[in-house]
Write a protein that holds these residues in place. Structure first.
Motif, PDB file in Angstrom:
ATOM      1  N   THR A   1       6.129   4.069  -3.150  1.00  0.00           N
ATOM      2  CA  THR A   1       4.838   3.380  -3.178  1.00  0.00           C
ATOM      3  C   THR A   1       4.271   3.349  -4.591  1.00  0.00           C
TER       4      THR A   1
ATOM      5  N   ASP B   1       0.014  -2.370   1.516  1.00  0.00           N
ATOM      6  CA  ASP B   1       0.900  -3.251   2.268  1.00  0.00           C
ATOM      7  C   ASP B   1       1.966  -2.453   3.013  1.00  0.00           C
ATOM      8  N   TRP B   2       1.997  -2.586   4.313  1.00  0.00           N
ATOM      9  CA  TRP B   2       3.013  -1.925   5.123  1.00  0.00           C
ATOM     10  C   TRP B   2       3.859  -2.927   5.910  1.00  0.00           C
ATOM     11  N   PHE B   3       3.287  -4.110   6.184  1.00  0.00           N
ATOM     12  CA  PHE B   3       3.958  -5.056   7.072  1.00  0.00           C
ATOM     13  C   PHE B   3       5.208  -5.655   6.431  1.00  0.00           C
TER      14      PHE B   3
ATOM     15  N   ALA C   1       8.060  -3.338   6.303  1.00  0.00           N
ATOM     16  CA  ALA C   1       8.551  -3.086   7.659  1.00  0.00           C
ATOM     17  C   ALA C   1       9.482  -4.193   8.132  1.00  0.00           C
TER      18      ALA C   1
ATOM     19  N   ILE D   1      11.533   2.754   2.112  1.00  0.00           N
ATOM     20  CA  ILE D   1      10.296   2.518   2.854  1.00  0.00           C
ATOM     21  C   ILE D   1       9.111   3.132   2.113  1.00  0.00           C
TER      22      ILE D   1
ATOM     23  N   GLN E   1       3.001   3.745   3.231  1.00  0.00           N
ATOM     24  CA  GLN E   1       2.182   3.136   4.272  1.00  0.00           C
ATOM     25  C   GLN E   1       3.025   2.739   5.482  1.00  0.00           C
ATOM     26  N   THR E   2       4.218   2.238   5.240  1.00  0.00           N
ATOM     27  CA  THR E   2       5.111   1.892   6.347  1.00  0.00           C
ATOM     28  C   THR E   2       5.541   3.142   7.104  1.00  0.00           C
TER      29      THR E   2
ATOM     30  N   GLN F   1       4.870   4.385  11.044  1.00  0.00           N
ATOM     31  CA  GLN F   1       5.900   4.958  11.920  1.00  0.00           C
ATOM     32  C   GLN F   1       5.443   6.289  12.506  1.00  0.00           C
TER      33      GLN F   1
END
Length: 295
Positions: free
Chosen positions: A76, A208-210, A213, A222, A225-226, A230
């Motif tokens: 990140t 931003d996680w989407f 993902a 990953i 945030q992703t 989870q």
């Protein structure tokens, strides 16, 4: 100026409403912070509100010692720093070109760029393009995604248009080319808008996680945030244990709950970006309002 009784009453009501709004806004964050420092088994009993009932650092010990969480945190940070630098560089270059007179098809390029703000090809076509460019499941994609922002380009361009023509003319007299003018003259005086847009871009990349993902399948790439999503979606201790090492598993099995680990991870993911705001606050007003000064 002396205020009337009605004005004093109105001001008191406004201050009271603002205070209530402030408490309503800050309390969820404060409660999450309190839960992250409270013993998980005690939190599950309820009643923990404004102060930890059984203070512990075990929740954060898992967050900082767990290799998956630490590695996701590193991803990140690298993505936020690298993506912000690339976005500011190429977006400002694009804006500088669009601010110059005499550019062939300048109006066409501007319209084409603005159209992308309202229409896009959709997620599936974007996925196909990324896959065929061999960017799927790569760190390069995390850096390149969102590198050009048309909205930020328009703000940059408006700022560049407001700069005195004498700056560029004097630089060209001294022998600077287009890139020399941009990097030696234009960028050094673009501090307010650069700082503001850099912060906005960094916040977007940090939160931003989407996109990761969807486009990242490797656990080693990953972002935090992703991974946090989870962990939140794990829902139960059993499903969470599969992603933790043996030491963390023993702690979770004895005293730490999924909710406690969720709160600690969320604090670790949120606090760094919040700490940046005070240092860039002085640039906000000038940087954000630059787009409304001249077009």
């Amino acid at each position: 100026m002396k205020l009337s009784a009605g004005d004093k009453t109105l001001r008191s009501v406004i201050y009271a409403l603002l205070a209530l709004l402030g408490v309503a806004t800050l309390y969820p964050f404060w409660n999450s912070l309190v839960l992250s420092f409270n013993l998980g088994s005690d939190t599950s009993l309820g009643g923990v509100t404004v102060w930890p009932r059984k203070f512990t650092l075990e929740n954060y010990q898992i967050v900082f010692k767990e290799k998956h969480i630490f590695h996701a945190y590193l991803i990140t940070i690298l993505r936020t720093i690298g993506g912000t630098v690339l976005a500011m560089l190429f977006t400002s270059l694009f804006a500088y070109a669009m601010s110059k007179k005499g550019i062939v098809f300048k109006k066409f390029y501007t319209i084409l760029a603005v159209v992308t703000m309202f229409f896009n090809g959709g997620l599936i076509p974007y996925f196909i393009v990324v896959y065929h460019l061999k960017l799927y499941d790569t760190f390069a994609f995390l850096l390149l995604h969102g590198m050009i922002s048309v909205y930020n380009m328009i703000i940059f361009r408006t700022f560049f248009l407001a700069l005195p023509d004498g700056l560029e003319e004097s630089a060209r007299i001294d022998g600077c080319g287009s890139f020399g003018v941009f990097f030696r003259v234009v960028l050094p005086v673009s501090g307010p808008v650069m700082a503001t847009l850099s912060l906005f871009t960094a916040v977007f990349l940090w939160n931003d996680w989407f996109i990761p993902a969807v486009f990242i399948s490797s656990q080693d790439l990953i972002p935090l945030q992703t991974l946090l999503v989870q962990i939140i979606n794990a829902g139960t201790t059993a499903s969470l244990l599969t992603n933790l090492n043996s030491h963390a598993q023993s702690l979770v099995a004895n005293t730490i709950t999924v909710k406690a680990l969720q709160m600690a991870t969320m604090m670790v993911a949120t606090l760094p970006i919040l700490m940046i705001y005070p240092f860039l606050q002085k640039y906000f007003v000038k940087g954000v309002l630059v787009g409304s000064l001249k077009e």
